[in-house]
Scaffold this motif. Sequence first.
Motif, PDB file in Angstrom:
ATOM      1  N   ALA A  56       0.844  -1.192   0.000  1.00  0.00           N
ATOM      2  CA  ALA A  56       0.000   0.000   0.000  1.00  0.00           C
ATOM      3  C   ALA A  56       0.887   1.253   0.000  1.00  0.00           C
ATOM      4  O   ALA A  56       1.900   1.301   0.697  1.00  0.00           O
ATOM      5  CB  ALA A  56      -0.911  -0.001   1.213  1.00  0.00           C
ATOM      6  N   SER A  57       0.529   2.243  -0.800  1.00  0.00           N
ATOM      7  CA  SER A  57       1.322   3.474  -0.849  1.00  0.00           C
ATOM      8  C   SER A  57       0.796   4.440   0.203  1.00  0.00           C
ATOM      9  O   SER A  57      -0.406   4.541   0.444  1.00  0.00           O
ATOM     10  CB  SER A  57       1.247   4.095  -2.237  1.00  0.00           C
ATOM     11  N   LYS A  58       1.719   5.164   0.814  1.00  0.00           N
ATOM     12  CA  LYS A  58       1.373   6.130   1.854  1.00  0.00           C
ATOM     13  C   LYS A  58       1.410   7.531   1.257  1.00  0.00           C
ATOM     14  O   LYS A  58       1.986   7.767   0.191  1.00  0.00           O
ATOM     15  CB  LYS A  58       2.373   6.022   3.007  1.00  0.00           C
ATOM     16  N   ALA A  59       0.841   8.466   1.950  1.00  0.00           N
ATOM     17  CA  ALA A  59       0.787   9.846   1.464  1.00  0.00           C
ATOM     18  C   ALA A  59       2.166  10.494   1.473  1.00  0.00           C
ATOM     19  O   ALA A  59       2.458  11.359   0.658  1.00  0.00           O
ATOM     20  CB  ALA A  59      -0.184  10.657   2.306  1.00  0.00           C
ATOM     21  N   ASN A  60       3.051  10.086   2.381  1.00  0.00           N
ATOM     22  CA  ASN A  60       4.352  10.740   2.499  1.00  0.00           C
ATOM     23  C   ASN A  60       5.479   9.935   1.840  1.00  0.00           C
ATOM     24  O   ASN A  60       6.645  10.166   2.129  1.00  0.00           O
ATOM     25  CB  ASN A  60       4.679  10.989   3.975  1.00  0.00           C
ATOM     26  N   ASP A  61       5.166   9.022   0.957  1.00  0.00           N
ATOM     27  CA  ASP A  61       6.200   8.224   0.285  1.00  0.00           C
ATOM     28  C   ASP A  61       7.079   9.063  -0.641  1.00  0.00           C
ATOM     29  O   ASP A  61       8.248   8.771  -0.836  1.00  0.00           O
ATOM     30  CB  ASP A  61       5.562   7.089  -0.528  1.00  0.00           C
ATOM     31  N   GLU A  63       8.044  12.190  -0.309  1.00  0.00           N
ATOM     32  CA  GLU A  63       8.673  13.366   0.302  1.00  0.00           C
ATOM     33  C   GLU A  63      10.162  13.471   0.011  1.00  0.00           C
ATOM     34  O   GLU A  63      10.656  14.532  -0.271  1.00  0.00           O
ATOM     35  CB  GLU A  63       8.444  13.357   1.812  1.00  0.00           C
TER      36      GLU A  63
END
Length: 128
Positions: A56-61, A63
């Motif tokens: 699953a991809s995270k929102a802060n990947d 950054e």
Amino acid sequence: MLAQSLRASRQSLARAVRQHNAITFRRTLIIPTAIRQADLVQDMYLKELKAYKAPASKANDAEGQVQKFNMPKAPPSPEEADIQNDLKAYEDQVPEVEGQAASGGSGSAVEQDWFEEPEEEEEEHGHR
């Protein structure tokens, strides 16, 4: 003897034609003897593909991978510049006119023309 050999060859020819016709009109049933064998590598590959779950991809990947966008500063408009001082400096300039000496310079400037060739002194040597 020739008649007997012709008759014998005619009979053998008729027998050969009958046998040939019998072969061509016979139906044959073709059954594949090789049964499809399972491909172990392909089966393992397909099994692993079906079992794979994408992380699953995270929102802060992103950054550390992407720079933040900053709008550049707008250039100053010409109206904001000091137009009055620039205009006054332009008016105070002394124009340079060809043929007049520049102020503060020597009275007679040596003019060199690089595009003209010097005249040859053959005329002087020829009259002597």
